[in-house]
Design a protein around this motif. Structure first.
Motif, mmCIF file in Angstrom:
data_model
loop_
_atom_site.group_PDB
_atom_site.id
_atom_site.type_symbol
_atom_site.label_atom_id
_atom_site.label_comp_id
_atom_site.label_asym_id
_atom_site.label_seq_id
_atom_site.Cartn_x
_atom_site.Cartn_y
_atom_site.Cartn_z
ATOM 1 N N ASN A 20 0.842 -1.193 0.000
ATOM 2 C CA ASN A 20 0.000 0.000 0.000
ATOM 3 C C ASN A 20 0.882 1.251 0.000
ATOM 4 N N PRO A 21 0.406 2.346 -0.554
ATOM 5 C CA PRO A 21 1.268 3.529 -0.765
ATOM 6 C C PRO A 21 1.921 4.063 0.505
ATOM 7 N N SER A 22 1.198 4.112 1.603
ATOM 8 C CA SER A 22 1.771 4.678 2.833
ATOM 9 C C SER A 22 2.916 3.830 3.356
ATOM 10 N N ARG A 23 2.708 2.530 3.425
ATOM 11 C CA ARG A 23 3.754 1.643 3.938
ATOM 12 C C ARG A 23 4.950 1.612 2.989
ATOM 13 N N LYS A 24 4.672 1.547 1.695
ATOM 14 C CA LYS A 24 5.739 1.467 0.701
ATOM 15 C C LYS A 24 6.633 2.704 0.770
ATOM 16 N N LYS A 25 6.012 3.881 0.838
ATOM 17 C CA LYS A 25 6.800 5.114 0.862
ATOM 18 C C LYS A 25 7.568 5.253 2.167
ATOM 19 N N MET A 26 6.952 4.892 3.286
ATOM 20 C CA MET A 26 7.658 4.985 4.565
ATOM 21 C C MET A 26 8.832 4.011 4.595
ATOM 22 N N THR A 27 8.669 2.831 4.039
ATOM 23 C CA THR A 27 9.773 1.873 3.959
ATOM 24 C C THR A 27 10.939 2.455 3.178
ATOM 25 N N GLU A 28 10.628 3.078 2.055
ATOM 26 C CA GLU A 28 11.681 3.694 1.237
ATOM 27 C C GLU A 28 12.392 4.802 2.007
ATOM 28 N N LEU A 29 11.641 5.599 2.735
ATOM 29 C CA LEU A 29 12.246 6.684 3.515
ATOM 30 C C LEU A 29 13.168 6.149 4.596
ATOM 31 N N MET A 30 12.760 5.059 5.240
ATOM 32 C CA MET A 30 13.570 4.492 6.318
ATOM 33 C C MET A 30 14.829 3.792 5.794
ATOM 34 N N GLN A 31 14.822 3.438 4.537
ATOM 35 C CA GLN A 31 16.050 2.934 3.917
ATOM 36 C C GLN A 31 16.983 4.072 3.524
ATOM 37 N N GLU A 32 16.406 5.202 3.149
ATOM 38 C CA GLU A 32 17.219 6.345 2.722
ATOM 39 C C GLU A 32 17.759 7.130 3.914
ATOM 40 N N TYR A 33 16.924 7.337 4.920
ATOM 41 C CA TYR A 33 17.323 8.159 6.072
ATOM 42 C C TYR A 33 17.653 7.247 7.254
ATOM 43 N N THR A 34 18.862 6.762 7.232
ATOM 44 C CA THR A 34 19.309 5.836 8.274
ATOM 45 C C THR A 34 19.638 6.558 9.576
ATOM 46 N N ASN A 35 19.532 7.879 9.575
ATOM 47 C CA ASN A 35 19.765 8.668 10.786
ATOM 48 C C ASN A 35 18.533 8.742 11.683
ATOM 49 N N VAL A 36 17.448 8.089 11.289
ATOM 50 C CA VAL A 36 16.188 8.137 12.034
ATOM 51 C C VAL A 36 16.137 7.043 13.099
ATOM 52 N N VAL A 37 15.621 7.402 14.279
ATOM 53 C CA VAL A 37 15.223 6.421 15.292
ATOM 54 C C VAL A 37 13.692 6.436 15.309
ATOM 55 N N TYR A 38 13.102 5.360 14.812
ATOM 56 C CA TYR A 38 11.659 5.267 14.602
ATOM 57 C C TYR A 38 11.038 4.563 15.816
ATOM 58 N N CYS A 39 10.329 5.322 16.650
ATOM 59 C CA CYS A 39 9.743 4.793 17.886
ATOM 60 C C CYS A 39 8.259 4.499 17.666
ATOM 61 N N TYR A 40 7.844 3.276 17.985
ATOM 62 C CA TYR A 40 6.466 2.870 17.727
ATOM 63 C C TYR A 40 5.909 2.037 18.882
ATOM 64 N N GLY A 41 4.579 1.950 18.932
ATOM 65 C CA GLY A 41 3.878 1.121 19.911
ATOM 66 C C GLY A 41 3.035 0.083 19.197
ATOM 67 N N HIS A 42 1.731 0.063 19.494
ATOM 68 C CA HIS A 42 0.735 -0.739 18.778
ATOM 69 C C HIS A 42 0.829 -2.231 19.071
ATOM 70 N N VAL A 43 2.034 -2.777 19.124
ATOM 71 C CA VAL A 43 2.213 -4.219 19.308
ATOM 72 C C VAL A 43 2.212 -4.533 20.805
ATOM 73 N N HIS A 44 1.241 -5.311 21.254
ATOM 74 C CA HIS A 44 1.257 -5.719 22.662
ATOM 75 C C HIS A 44 0.639 -7.109 22.783
ATOM 76 N N THR A 45 1.371 -8.066 22.239
ATOM 77 C CA THR A 45 0.970 -9.459 22.330
ATOM 78 C C THR A 45 2.088 -10.253 22.984
ATOM 79 N N GLU A 46 1.946 -11.552 23.021
ATOM 80 C CA GLU A 46 2.931 -12.397 23.706
ATOM 81 C C GLU A 46 4.311 -12.343 23.051
ATOM 82 N N ILE A 47 4.376 -11.889 21.815
ATOM 83 C CA ILE A 47 5.673 -11.789 21.141
ATOM 84 C C ILE A 47 6.636 -10.956 21.967
ATOM 85 N N TYR A 48 6.108 -9.914 22.603
ATOM 86 C CA TYR A 48 6.954 -8.986 23.343
ATOM 87 C C TYR A 48 6.860 -9.162 24.858
ATOM 88 N N GLU A 49 6.190 -10.207 25.313
ATOM 89 C CA GLU A 49 5.987 -10.336 26.754
ATOM 90 C C GLU A 49 7.271 -10.607 27.514
#
Length: 387
Positions: free
Chosen positions: A254-283
């Motif tokens: 999808n356009p939003s994910r695709k473009k953000m992925t490209e940006l995160m490959q180009e701008y390696t100086n970014v620290v991308y902080c996120y939440g959303h995930v709260h399942t047993e994977i991270y327990e």
């Protein structure tokens, strides 16, 4: 001319000249104190009837904020609140929405030295407004709190800036940016407006224009300085909320994910902080490294992805059921220590559940990075002398 008058005029000229030098000539470069400490809280989900009586939030949220205040000996320099502050699991009204908004901002901002916090909103935050009668208060509108704390941002994006029709009776802030202590902070809110006929509320989506805003800001900053980008979703969770035919485009391309992925490959100086995930994977974590990975896997270089931890795990098998009114046993806080030569990430569990090896200590994780220039600033002679 009277000799006395000449002396007086000379003295006045000298005073004004010296004042000009002291105030306006930035000859001195000083190094700020380090580290800069950032505390991250995300996904408390203050809902399930908690909004109906004081304190309107989970006891564990207060405990997590108190932990950070004590552990950092006075509070973090900055606090990130990563979204899903409210929820959709019980009845709401305008009063209960405002009570939770106020209480949530107040408790997490207590974890900072100055009582301030940067907030992004998640996919659950707009939803309580669908239960209110007037929609005059919306649970994703924290812009007034942020501006009261930090002043006007250097750049921001509002729904009306997109030039599209929408029907919500408020002007929705989508993105904002601050430069603080030599570091740039880009913050992305979850959209909730009724736009392009989608009636998109509470889905895991970003407008493509939000990602284009990120691109515009990163271009203006460049690739040398470390930038903190705060968004509720990880890159892999981003969906596009502007499809003309569907509520939200969930395809990997999808356009939003695709473009953000490209940006995160180009701008390696970014620290991308996120939440959303709260399942047993991270327990259960053996090391904080498990929460800090390249944002785009399988490429030579990428921005850093940092999971902010979760205050509300859904599948907490220590608790025995899904998240509800009771505090979960896993309550994570991410602390980021920013030095001139490294970033140190520390996950702390302030709940009852131990780490992977049965202890409550989770090993920190360090990434080397030269940020010397961002810890230096030029000051005038006046600032140098007066302090």
């Amino acid at each position: 001319m009277n000799k006395k008058l000449i002396i007086i005029l000379s003295a006045v000229v000298l005073v004004f000249g010296l004042s000009a030098v002291l105030l306006f000539v930035p000859f001195f470069e000083v190094t700020r104190e380090e580290p800069i400490v950032i505390a991250c809280f995300s996904d408390p989900h203050h809902d399930y009837g908690l909004q109906d009586s004081e304190p309107y939030i989970r006891e564990s949220s207060q405990k997590a904020a108190d932990f950070v205040k004590e552990y950092t000996k006075g509070g973090a320099d900055y606090v990130f609140i990563g979204g899903d502050i409210t929820g959709r699991f019980s009845e709401w009204n305008d009063e209960s929405i405002k009570n939770v908004m106020d209480a949530s901002y107040n408790v997490f901002s207590q974890a900072s030295k100055n009582g301030k916090a940067l907030v992004v909103t998640g996919n659950h935050d707009p939803e309580p407004s669908t239960f209110s009668d007037t929609l005059e208060i919306n649970s994703n509108d924290y812009s007034s709190y942020i501006k009261a704390a930090f002043g006007e941002p250097s750049a921001e994006l509002y729904l009306h800036d997109l030039g599209e029709d929408y029907t919500f009776p408020f002007d929705e802030q989508l993105c904002y940016r601050y430069e603080l202590d030599g570091f740039e902070f880009l913050c992305i809110n979850t959209p909730n407006g009724d736009r392009r006929g989608t009636k998109q509320i509470g889905y895991s989506g970003l407008y493509i224009e939000q990602v284009e805003w990120v691109e515009e800001q990163l271009k203006s900053i460049g690739k040398d300085e470390t930038v903190f980008l705060v968004c509720h979703y990880s890159v892999e969770d981003i969906r596009t909320a502007t499809s003309l035919t569907d509520l939200v485009d969930i395809s990997p391309e999808n356009p939003s994910r695709k473009k953000m992925t490209e940006l995160m490959q180009e701008y390696t100086n970014v620290v991308y902080c996120y939440g959303h995930v709260h399942t047993e994977i991270y327990e259960v974590l053996d090391s904080s490294e498990e929460s800090v990975k390249p944002i785009v896997s399988g490429v030579e270089s990428s921005a850093i992805g940092c999971h902010m931890g979760s205050l509300g795990f859904y599948n907490d098998h220590y608790y025995g059921e899904k998240l509800g009114k009771e505090d979960p046993k896993v309550i994570q806080v991410m602390l980021i220590y920013v030095y001139s030569d490294r970033l140190v990430f520390e996950v702390h569990n302030t709940g009852e559940k131990p780490a992977y090896d049965g202890s409550y200590e989770i090993a920190s994780f360090t990434i080397e990075r030269d940020m010397t220039a961002q810890f230096k600033e030029k000051v005038s002679l006046f600032d140098k002398i007066v302090g």
